[in-house]
Design a protein around this motif. Sequence first.
Motif, PDB file in Angstrom:
ATOM      1  N   LEU A 212     -13.310 -20.351 -11.124  1.00  0.00           N
ATOM      2  CA  LEU A 212     -12.665 -21.476 -10.462  1.00  0.00           C
ATOM      3  C   LEU A 212     -11.146 -21.324 -10.495  1.00  0.00           C
ATOM      4  N   PHE A 213     -10.595 -20.924 -11.630  1.00  0.00           N
ATOM      5  CA  PHE A 213      -9.146 -20.787 -11.746  1.00  0.00           C
ATOM      6  C   PHE A 213      -8.630 -19.624 -10.897  1.00  0.00           C
ATOM      7  N   VAL A 214      -9.435 -18.572 -10.770  1.00  0.00           N
ATOM      8  CA  VAL A 214      -9.032 -17.467  -9.892  1.00  0.00           C
ATOM      9  C   VAL A 214      -8.960 -17.939  -8.446  1.00  0.00           C
ATOM     10  N   PHE A 215      -9.950 -18.730  -8.016  1.00  0.00           N
ATOM     11  CA  PHE A 215      -9.922 -19.281  -6.664  1.00  0.00           C
ATOM     12  C   PHE A 215      -8.728 -20.213  -6.482  1.00  0.00           C
ATOM     13  N   LEU A 216      -8.413 -20.995  -7.516  1.00  0.00           N
ATOM     14  CA  LEU A 216      -7.248 -21.882  -7.434  1.00  0.00           C
ATOM     15  C   LEU A 216      -5.961 -21.081  -7.274  1.00  0.00           C
ATOM     16  N   ALA A 217      -5.845 -19.990  -8.048  1.00  0.00           N
ATOM     17  CA  ALA A 217      -4.653 -19.151  -7.934  1.00  0.00           C
ATOM     18  C   ALA A 217      -4.544 -18.539  -6.544  1.00  0.00           C
ATOM     19  N   ALA A 218      -5.676 -18.064  -6.019  1.00  0.00           N
ATOM     20  CA  ALA A 218      -5.653 -17.468  -4.682  1.00  0.00           C
ATOM     21  C   ALA A 218      -5.261 -18.488  -3.620  1.00  0.00           C
ATOM     22  N   ALA A 219      -5.828 -19.695  -3.721  1.00  0.00           N
ATOM     23  CA  ALA A 219      -5.492 -20.731  -2.745  1.00  0.00           C
ATOM     24  C   ALA A 219      -4.023 -21.127  -2.844  1.00  0.00           C
ATOM     25  N   LEU A 220      -3.513 -21.221  -4.058  1.00  0.00           N
ATOM     26  CA  LEU A 220      -2.101 -21.581  -4.240  1.00  0.00           C
ATOM     27  C   LEU A 220      -1.185 -20.517  -3.644  1.00  0.00           C
ATOM     28  N   LEU A 221      -1.520 -19.250  -3.878  1.00  0.00           N
ATOM     29  CA  LEU A 221      -0.702 -18.169  -3.333  1.00  0.00           C
ATOM     30  C   LEU A 221      -0.766 -18.141  -1.809  1.00  0.00           C
ATOM     31  N   MET A 222      -1.957 -18.336  -1.274  1.00  0.00           N
ATOM     32  CA  MET A 222      -2.095 -18.327   0.184  1.00  0.00           C
ATOM     33  C   MET A 222      -1.336 -19.489   0.821  1.00  0.00           C
ATOM     34  N   TRP A 223      -1.310 -20.626   0.145  1.00  0.00           N
ATOM     35  CA  TRP A 223      -0.637 -21.800   0.697  1.00  0.00           C
ATOM     36  C   TRP A 223       0.885 -21.687   0.608  1.00  0.00           C
ATOM     37  N   LEU A 224       1.370 -21.206  -0.535  1.00  0.00           N
ATOM     38  CA  LEU A 224       2.815 -21.150  -0.756  1.00  0.00           C
ATOM     39  C   LEU A 224       3.451 -19.874  -0.213  1.00  0.00           C
ATOM     40  N   MET A 225       2.724 -18.756  -0.302  1.00  0.00           N
ATOM     41  CA  MET A 225       3.341 -17.463   0.000  1.00  0.00           C
ATOM     42  C   MET A 225       2.568 -16.684   1.061  1.00  0.00           C
ATOM     43  N   GLY A 226       1.648 -17.340   1.766  1.00  0.00           N
ATOM     44  CA  GLY A 226       0.832 -16.616   2.738  1.00  0.00           C
ATOM     45  C   GLY A 226       1.653 -15.941   3.817  1.00  0.00           C
ATOM     46  N   ASP A 227       2.594 -16.668   4.411  1.00  0.00           N
ATOM     47  CA  ASP A 227       3.414 -16.089   5.481  1.00  0.00           C
ATOM     48  C   ASP A 227       4.297 -14.963   4.958  1.00  0.00           C
ATOM     49  N   LEU A 228       4.899 -15.187   3.800  1.00  0.00           N
ATOM     50  CA  LEU A 228       5.779 -14.162   3.230  1.00  0.00           C
ATOM     51  C   LEU A 228       4.994 -12.893   2.913  1.00  0.00           C
ATOM     52  N   LEU A 229       3.823 -13.058   2.306  1.00  0.00           N
ATOM     53  CA  LEU A 229       3.012 -11.889   1.969  1.00  0.00           C
ATOM     54  C   LEU A 229       2.576 -11.160   3.238  1.00  0.00           C
ATOM     55  N   SER A 230       2.227 -11.926   4.263  1.00  0.00           N
ATOM     56  CA  SER A 230       1.800 -11.294   5.520  1.00  0.00           C
ATOM     57  C   SER A 230       2.931 -10.459   6.106  1.00  0.00           C
ATOM     58  N   ARG A 231       4.138 -11.011   6.136  1.00  0.00           N
ATOM     59  CA  ARG A 231       5.278 -10.279   6.714  1.00  0.00           C
ATOM     60  C   ARG A 231       5.600  -9.031   5.907  1.00  0.00           C
ATOM     61  N   ARG A 232       5.537  -9.153   4.589  1.00  0.00           N
ATOM     62  CA  ARG A 232       5.851  -7.993   3.751  1.00  0.00           C
ATOM     63  C   ARG A 232       4.810  -6.892   3.915  1.00  0.00           C
ATOM     64  N   VAL A 233       3.550  -7.280   3.977  1.00  0.00           N
ATOM     65  CA  VAL A 233       2.490  -6.278   4.154  1.00  0.00           C
ATOM     66  C   VAL A 233       2.604  -5.627   5.530  1.00  0.00           C
ATOM     67  N   VAL A 234       2.871  -6.443   6.559  1.00  0.00           N
ATOM     68  CA  VAL A 234       3.026  -5.892   7.903  1.00  0.00           C
ATOM     69  C   VAL A 234       4.219  -4.946   7.953  1.00  0.00           C
ATOM     70  N   GLY A 235       5.330  -5.350   7.343  1.00  0.00           N
ATOM     71  CA  GLY A 235       6.512  -4.499   7.355  1.00  0.00           C
ATOM     72  C   GLY A 235       6.292  -3.188   6.640  1.00  0.00           C
ATOM     73  N   SER A 236       5.487  -3.198   5.613  1.00  0.00           N
ATOM     74  CA  SER A 236       5.264  -1.973   4.847  1.00  0.00           C
ATOM     75  C   SER A 236       4.273  -1.033   5.511  1.00  0.00           C
ATOM     76  N   THR A 237       3.366  -1.570   6.302  1.00  0.00           N
ATOM     77  CA  THR A 237       2.292  -0.746   6.874  1.00  0.00           C
ATOM     78  C   THR A 237       2.405  -0.572   8.378  1.00  0.00           C
ATOM     79  N   LEU A 238       3.431  -1.186   8.986  1.00  0.00           N
ATOM     80  CA  LEU A 238       3.524  -1.169  10.447  1.00  0.00           C
ATOM     81  C   LEU A 238       3.619   0.243  11.000  1.00  0.00           C
ATOM     82  N   VAL A 239       4.347   1.083  10.301  1.00  0.00           N
ATOM     83  CA  VAL A 239       4.537   2.444  10.785  1.00  0.00           C
ATOM     84  C   VAL A 239       3.228   3.209  10.871  1.00  0.00           C
ATOM     85  N   PHE A 240       2.287   2.883  10.018  1.00  0.00           N
ATOM     86  CA  PHE A 240       1.004   3.592  10.019  1.00  0.00           C
ATOM     87  C   PHE A 240       0.144   3.188  11.217  1.00  0.00           C
TER      88      PHE A 240
END
Length: 366
Positions: free
Chosen positions: A37-65
């Motif tokens: 349950l706490f792992v799911f809570l952590a995942a939901a919190l990260l997705m809610w607070l940092m979802g856009d930032l994480l998406s942009r960073r992952v896209v920026g790092s892998t876009l060239v591939f």
Amino acid sequence: MAEDADPDSKTEDPSAKRLDEAAKKGNIAKSQEVGHLFVFLAAALLMWLMGDLLSRRVVGSTLVFFEQPHRIPIDPSHLTRLVLDLILDLSTVLGPVLGVFMAFSLAASVMQNPPQFTPEKIKPDIAKLSPIAGLKRIFSVQGAVEFIKNLAKVCIIGAILFVILMPELDRLETLIDLDLAVVLSFCATIVLKLLGSLIVIMAVVSVADYMYQRYNYMKQLRMTRQEVKDEHKETEGDPLIKARLRQLRMQRVRKRMMAAVPEASVVITNPTHYAVALKYESGQSEAPVVVAKGVDVLARRIREIATENKVPIVENPPLARALYKVELDQPIPVDHYRAVAEVISYIMRLKDGFNARYEPKVETVE
């Protein structure tokens, strides 16, 4: 042995000592579902607070591939450098994420039980490698409960996925033509819905599972009545031995008191129920000290020894009862100074060797 006792005979709740010993060995009531349950809570919190930032960073790092794979150098030195840069870049993104997951997992463990170092858990145990012991664990009641619980979880998660993904099936076909950032954002929305539903379900499952694990844990540590008695003897001591030791202490105290009576200055009596022997040495002690006291049979013995050794005996019931409350070898309270001083003054006026018991009784001193 305790482990071989008939489970039906274990009717007593585990004692605090037994629970403490079990905790020191790492045997604690713990629900894995609370951790999930706490792992799911952590995942939901990260997705809610940092979802856009994480998406942009992952896209920026892998876009060239994805967009320019033809520009990626394939010689070993450049390819190695590119992979290392990618790992370093993703580590800066995923490092804090892993830290949050670890913090939530630790919080789930601490919430159920206080942290405690248990070296017993890290010791190698050959018995755990036994196939027979493993089969017993698999086909035990606990194993059956775990199997049913995991099967139910899989069914629930599958049902939630079906309910959430079915309305989005038409959009899934169009994702291949969309920008990677849009795809990631869509996936993040789906995942957030899934996590929200799972958290609600897991909250109910976690509470029910923890209550079951706690009940099963307490049931396993139950004690027989004989075990309770044995532990009580071990902790508090055998009642027969304690009684014998108490008797020996009382005998030593009585012997010491009887030896102190001949040296007493006066014995104050009730006249028959109480007897208190006081010793006062002028210039050496500030107040008379209680050197012996007793009731009934012991009081009679004190009077007999006092008579044999010509120690003055004075009858003063209120004073005798009051002084009986004073501990041995302790000076009398200030409240009784005046009454005792009058008694001692009276004794000092007597002739040497004359027992005060044969004089007219001293008036009771209030």
